[in-house]
Design a protein around this motif. Structure first.
Motif, PDB file in Angstrom:
ATOM      1  N   ILE A 107       0.767  -1.332  -0.193  1.00 25.87           N
ATOM      2  CA  ILE A 107       0.015   0.161   0.239  1.00 25.87           C
ATOM      3  C   ILE A 107       0.963   1.270   0.101  1.00 25.87           C
ATOM      4  O   ILE A 107       0.755   2.098  -0.594  1.00 25.87           O
ATOM      5  CB  ILE A 107      -0.780  -0.040   1.190  1.00 25.87           C
ATOM      6  N   ALA A 121       1.116   4.199  -3.060  1.00 27.17           N
ATOM      7  CA  ALA A 121       0.765   5.607  -2.686  1.00 27.17           C
ATOM      8  C   ALA A 121       2.110   6.580  -2.911  1.00 27.17           C
ATOM      9  O   ALA A 121       1.893   7.713  -3.327  1.00 27.17           O
ATOM     10  CB  ALA A 121       0.388   5.466  -1.519  1.00 27.17           C
ATOM     11  N   PRO A 140      -2.162   2.970  -9.743  1.00 20.51           N
ATOM     12  CA  PRO A 140      -2.825   3.339  -8.527  1.00 20.51           C
ATOM     13  C   PRO A 140      -3.404   4.749  -8.596  1.00 20.51           C
ATOM     14  O   PRO A 140      -2.900   5.675  -9.207  1.00 20.51           O
ATOM     15  CB  PRO A 140      -1.917   3.174  -7.417  1.00 20.51           C
ATOM     16  N   LEU A 164      -6.881   4.751  -3.272  1.00 21.33           N
ATOM     17  CA  LEU A 164      -6.327   5.190  -1.877  1.00 21.33           C
ATOM     18  C   LEU A 164      -7.313   5.323  -1.045  1.00 21.33           C
ATOM     19  O   LEU A 164      -7.084   4.795   0.100  1.00 21.33           O
ATOM     20  CB  LEU A 164      -5.307   6.304  -2.105  1.00 21.33           C
ATOM     21  N   THR A 215      -9.089   2.573   0.054  1.00 18.09           N
ATOM     22  CA  THR A 215      -8.307   1.689   1.112  1.00 18.09           C
ATOM     23  C   THR A 215      -8.501   2.266   2.407  1.00 18.09           C
ATOM     24  O   THR A 215      -8.807   1.716   3.497  1.00 18.09           O
ATOM     25  CB  THR A 215      -7.023   1.758   0.542  1.00 18.09           C
TER      26      THR A 215
END
Length: 508
Positions: free
Chosen positions: A224, A228, A273, A278, A281
């Motif tokens: 993750i 990001a 992404p 994001l 998530t």
């Protein structure tokens, strides 16, 4: 409350505990089969790696230190490439499960926790149905049972290492040669032994929690964070872009004159992404933490003491992330077997029913086999809401499968992990405790109203959150996020409980 928490079974050691379940064979047959299987392990015990349990109470500071050391060793192994690889661009059978299995392609941590989780699942289920009969009150039986799980982990490690090399994942075997092929297998085998020892070290009390949970949470959080903030640049026909969602947002705002269009692209860009992934998530993280607080506190007291009262908490996620771990182990092994069979026998009807695969480009000029038919396609997540609309039968089957599997695994796991009604009632009775306002004889009946429901419904809730996370496009897959959040929350509770048993804030 502290006494009740101490009575609650430790979930970090759930892979090394088993209890009696409903018999499926006659007592004589069960006993003969069980003891014969366990005794077969005895000759191998002197040769199995073992971490001795500490002979003293390990302080919290020391546990945290050992946990950090174990994590550091794991992260180093995740960056050490395998020696002898000729070609690592072939299709990865665990492409969809890498983060969940705590493995890293092309490194000595290629197999991750797969052998440990798979062996634990198999041994516990065999024990639950009494194919393996073990008396946990006897030290000799406990040692044999743990040795059996460890031996099976080693066998699975060898099998997967040989299969990886022979199947051509690192290049054609004829080009690799005998010496290089053996070296690759030995590297994977040694890494598998290291994972077993690291997990056993933490589970035996030198650290916090278990190695399996720690490695999973670390790998998912790393994925993750990378997606990001990754500074890697790619070009997909729209000019140079940054892979990380946040880095790409600042880059787009700085280089594009139309700021509104730049923000729209940052939120909705495809194949990389984006901010929507994001934020999804973050929403899933918040939902899981919110549901973690759902619990029923049963008032309990010690017999003979009127003013001694406490509570026994029964959480909604009663079995924590174990249903997701078992579901992931089942699906990953199904994918692995299906891909191997499909490469060898693509025209076989039975193999096609199990799964058909197709090469698709995943970026960087690399291709990856993805399921396009058969059982493996139905149990794979649709990925987006658009896929849900395009193939509603696939989406419905996937939802039913995840909810049913998680609920069933959770309901079954309490019977083989020391968390069932019978075990909780026995623990309370041994400590001369009972529920407030109820007779000692009615304790089991009252617990039966809550524990099975919490296990089954909690498992289905975890499955539902996994499906939601998959559909809204959360980073790291829904399964991975659920495992990471529940593991981090469990570690927080372990840390607070350990800190409270010593002296307040001694760690700091």
């Amino acid at each position: 409350t502290a006494r009740a928490s101490a009575l609650a079974p430790s979930r970090s050691q759930s892979l090394s505990r088993a209890v009696e379940c409903l018999p499926l064979a006659s007592p004589r047959v069960r006993q003969t089969m069980g003891f014969r299987v366990l005794n077969l392990v005895r000759p191998f015990q002197p040769f199995l790696p073992e971490i001795q349990k500490p002979d003293r109470k390990v302080p919290l500071r020391e546990k945290v230190l050992w946990s950090v050391v174990v994590l550091f060793i794991y992260l180093v192994c995740c960056q050490m490439p395998l020696y002898g690889i000729l070609n690592a661009s072939s299709s990865d059978p665990f492409y969809w499960m890498r983060a969940i299995l705590a493995s890293n392609r092309g490194t000595i941590m290629e197999l991750g926790i797969t052998p440990v989780v798979t062996s634990g699942m198999v041994v516990q289920l065999l024990s639950g149905v009494k194919i393996i009969d073990v008396d946990q009150s006897k030290k000799d039986d406990r040692d044999l049972f743990n040795s059996l799980s460890k031996l099976l982990s080693i066998v699975i490690t060898i099998f997967e290492a040989v299969t990886y090399v022979v199947s051509g994942m690192y290049g054609d075997v004829r080009e690799l040669g005998t010496v290089t092929s053996v070296l690759l297998i030995l590297q994977l085998f040694c890494a598998g032994i290291l994972v077993i020892c690291l997990d056993e070290m933490l589970s035996n009390g030198y650290g916090l929690g278990s190695g399996v949970s720690l490695f999973i949470a670390t790998n998912i959080c790393e994925t993750i964070t990378w997606k990001a903030f990754s500074p890697t640049t790619v070009n997909q026909g729209r000019g140079t872009e940054y892979e990380g969602a946040i880095v790409a947002t600042f880059h787009l705002l700085a280089t594009r004159s139309d700021k509104v269009r730049a923000l729209r692209e940052a939120f909705y860009r495809s194949n990389l992404p984006n901010l929507t992934n994001l934020l999804s998530t973050v929403v899933v993280f918040a939902l899981v933490i919110y549901f973690q607080g759902f619990r029923v506190d049963l008032p309990i007291r010690q017999q003979g003491l009127k003013n001694d009262q406490s509570t026994y908490p029964i959480k909604l996620f009663y079995t924590s992330n174990m249903p997701i771990i078992l579901h992931s182990a089942l699906v990953s092994n199904l994918f692995f077997i299906s891909q191997i069979l499909y490469k060898r026998f693509p025209s076989n009807l039975a193999v096609s029913l199990l799964g058909t695969w197709e090469n698709v480009e995943v970026g960087g000029g690399q291709t990856q086999l993805v399921p396009v038919g058969g059982l493996t396609y139905l149990v794979s997540p649709p990925g987006t809401l658009q896929a849900l609309v395009n193939d509603p039968f696939h989406a419905i089957f996937y939802i039913v499968f995840v909810l049913g599997a998680c609920g069933l695994f959770s309901r079954t796991w309490i019977e083989v992990s020391g968390q069932s009604v019978r075990d909780v009632a026995s623990n309370l009775r041994e400590n001369n405790m009972t529920m407030k306002g109820h007779r000692h004889s009615s304790l089991k009946r009252e617990l039966n109203r809550y524990i099975p429901t919490a296990a089954a419904f909690g498992g289905m809730c975890i499955g539902a959150l996994t499906v939601v996370a998959d559909f809204i496009g959360a980073i790291g897959t829904g399964t991975g996020i659920l495992m990471a959040v529940t593991t981090i929350y469990d570690y927080f509770e372990i840390f607070m409980r350990e800190n409270a048993t010593e002296s307040p804030w001694l760690f700091f």
